[in-house]
Design an enzyme around this catalytic site. Structure first.
Site, PDB file in Angstrom:
ATOM      1  N   ASN A 135      -8.147  -0.706   2.049  1.00 59.40           N
ATOM      2  CA  ASN A 135      -7.113  -0.833   3.089  1.00 59.40           C
ATOM      3  C   ASN A 135      -7.551  -1.879   4.110  1.00 59.40           C
ATOM      4  O   ASN A 135      -8.325  -1.583   5.014  1.00 59.40           O
ATOM      5  CB  ASN A 135      -6.891   0.524   3.756  1.00 59.40           C
ATOM      6  CG  ASN A 135      -5.798   0.476   4.813  1.00 59.40           C
ATOM      7  OD1 ASN A 135      -5.203  -0.574   5.056  1.00 59.40           O
ATOM      8  ND2 ASN A 135      -5.534   1.616   5.440  1.00 59.40           N
ATOM      9  N   CYS A 138      -4.383  -1.724   8.002  1.00 58.71           N
ATOM     10  CA  CYS A 138      -3.886  -0.744   8.973  1.00 58.71           C
ATOM     11  C   CYS A 138      -3.583  -1.459  10.291  1.00 58.71           C
ATOM     12  O   CYS A 138      -4.470  -2.095  10.861  1.00 58.71           O
ATOM     13  CB  CYS A 138      -4.896   0.371   9.205  1.00 58.71           C
ATOM     14  SG  CYS A 138      -4.340   1.483  10.518  1.00 58.71           S
ATOM     15  N   ASN A 200       1.519  -2.771   3.644  1.00 58.56           N
ATOM     16  CA  ASN A 200       1.366  -1.738   4.673  1.00 58.56           C
ATOM     17  C   ASN A 200       2.551  -1.845   5.655  1.00 58.56           C
ATOM     18  O   ASN A 200       3.432  -2.684   5.490  1.00 58.56           O
ATOM     19  CB  ASN A 200       0.028  -1.932   5.394  1.00 58.56           C
ATOM     20  CG  ASN A 200      -0.540  -0.606   5.874  1.00 58.56           C
ATOM     21  OD1 ASN A 200       0.194   0.231   6.413  1.00 58.56           O
ATOM     22  ND2 ASN A 200      -1.820  -0.397   5.690  1.00 58.56           N
TER      23      ASN A 200
HETATM   24  C1  SIN Z   1      -2.444   2.624   7.723  1.00 60.53           C
HETATM   25  O1  SIN Z   1      -1.416   2.048   8.093  1.00 60.53           O
HETATM   26  O2  SIN Z   1      -3.228   2.076   6.943  1.00 60.53           O
HETATM   27  C2  SIN Z   1      -2.781   3.987   8.231  1.00 60.53           C
HETATM   28  C3  SIN Z   1      -1.967   4.401   9.388  1.00 60.53           C
HETATM   29  C4  SIN Z   1      -2.812   5.042  10.474  1.00 60.53           C
HETATM   30  O3  SIN Z   1      -3.514   6.031  10.230  1.00 60.53           O
HETATM   31  O4  SIN Z   1      -2.767   4.549  11.604  1.00 60.53           O
END
Ligand code: SIN
Length: 311
Positions: A135, A138, A200
């Site tokens: 990821n 975020c 995302n």
């Molecule tokens: C994400 O968008 O990767 C996670 C979202 C979050 O927990 O803020």
């Protein structure tokens, strides 16, 4: 078989999909953070192609302060900030719960620095998981929604380091940064990714004029849901032109027809997030409806729809 205007197919339809060495029975999985193991009591999760975990960091972190969620027209704005038990707590408590769901487990890996992604990957090496999703996108870790994923060089370095430290296929969840999506997708592929997830949530802001304050505790948040579907479709199409590895589409998907739209635009599989908050059964309903929809669209293998868009 359900769904308006959808009839049972005369011949069986092959829903299976391959993401590198990862074979999935069907292309439907939850978006990271939108669906926890506790929902297995309500939803037959084993019927999904895979499950994706909440993003795990090296250290425990509390996430962002309230408010973390807000509604927006045709969408949801979140600034959860990735609360995490840290990788040790995750491996001990969360991962076994995900494994019991009976679908392949894709572990979402996060970090505040390049080295943190690598450390989490190393710590996961002895555990049972089918794939990793890195990821890099975020929008809620920094004020203003800036992500490491907007820096193509950083994406390349992070992914190369993760790939070097694991034996499982690596997916990379990209930022919806319109200017860099094809360069970022290419960098992920060149660094050894098996697939890219596009995309995302979009950095956004909700304002309360009465208090002159942002409504989310962290200020900005990530917009998801039907409001972003056309934007995500365009990014999927653009990324699919840029790489030869599969693209996993994500952004506002709520029906089997939405899934078909993403496949035609170039996605090989899909992730569903916001829709599951209102309707936890939506993913398994979609899996049930896909064969009839495929038959109506004239294919016996769902993958025959992938990338068939013309203008
Ligand atoms: C994400 O968008 O990767 C996670 C979202 C979050 O927990 O803020």
């Amino acid at each position: 078989m359900s769904g308006p205007g959808v009839t049972a197919p005369a011949r069986p339809v092959d829903l299976s999909v391959r993401l590198g060495d990862l074979e999935l029975a069907n292309p439907v999985m939850p978006a990271s953070g939108c669906f926890g193991p506790e929902l297995a009591e309500l939803v037959p999760v084993h019927r999904l192609g895979a499950v994706v975990t909440k993003t795990v960091f090296a250290q425990a972190r509390p996430g962002n302060r309230a408010h973390r969620l807000g509604e927006s027209a045709h969408g949801m704005l979140n600034s959860v900030g990735i609360p995490s038990r840290g990788v040790h707590g995750f491996a001990r408590t969360d991962l076994p719960a995900y494994q019991r769901l009976g679908a392949p487990v894709i572990v979402s890996v996060g970090g505040l620095s390049e080295g943190e992604y690598w450390r989490v990957t190393e710590e996961l090496a002895g555990t049972e998981h089918a794939a990793i999703e890195v990821n890099v996108s975020c929008p809620n870790l920094e004020r203003g929604g800036v992500t490491l994923g907007s820096d193509v060089g950083a994406v390349r370095r992070v992914v190369a380091g993760v790939v070097a430290r694991t034996d499982v296929p690596v997916l990379v969840k990209l930022s919806p940064d319109l200017a860099t999506i094809d360069a970022a997708a290419r960098a992920a592929q060149e660094a050894g990714a098996a697939a890219v997830t596009v995309c995302n949530s979009f950095p956004g802001l909700a304002v309360a004029p009465e208090t002159r304050r942002a409504t989310l505790g962290n200020g900005t948040g990530g917009l998801s849901g039907p409001a972003i579907k056309p934007l995500a479709l365009r990014l999927v199409w653009q990324a699919a032109q840029a790489v030869t590895i599969p693209v996993v589409g994500c952004g506002g998907i709520a029906t089997a027809h939405d899934v078909a739209e993403f496949l035609v635009a170039g996605a090989s599989a899909v992730q569903i997030g916001t829709a599951t908050f209102a309707r936890p059964f939506v993913m398994t309903e979609i899996v049930r409806e896909l064969p009839a929809l495929a038959a109506r669209l004239g294919v016996t293998r769902l993958t025959d729809l992938v990338g068939t868009l013309s203008f």
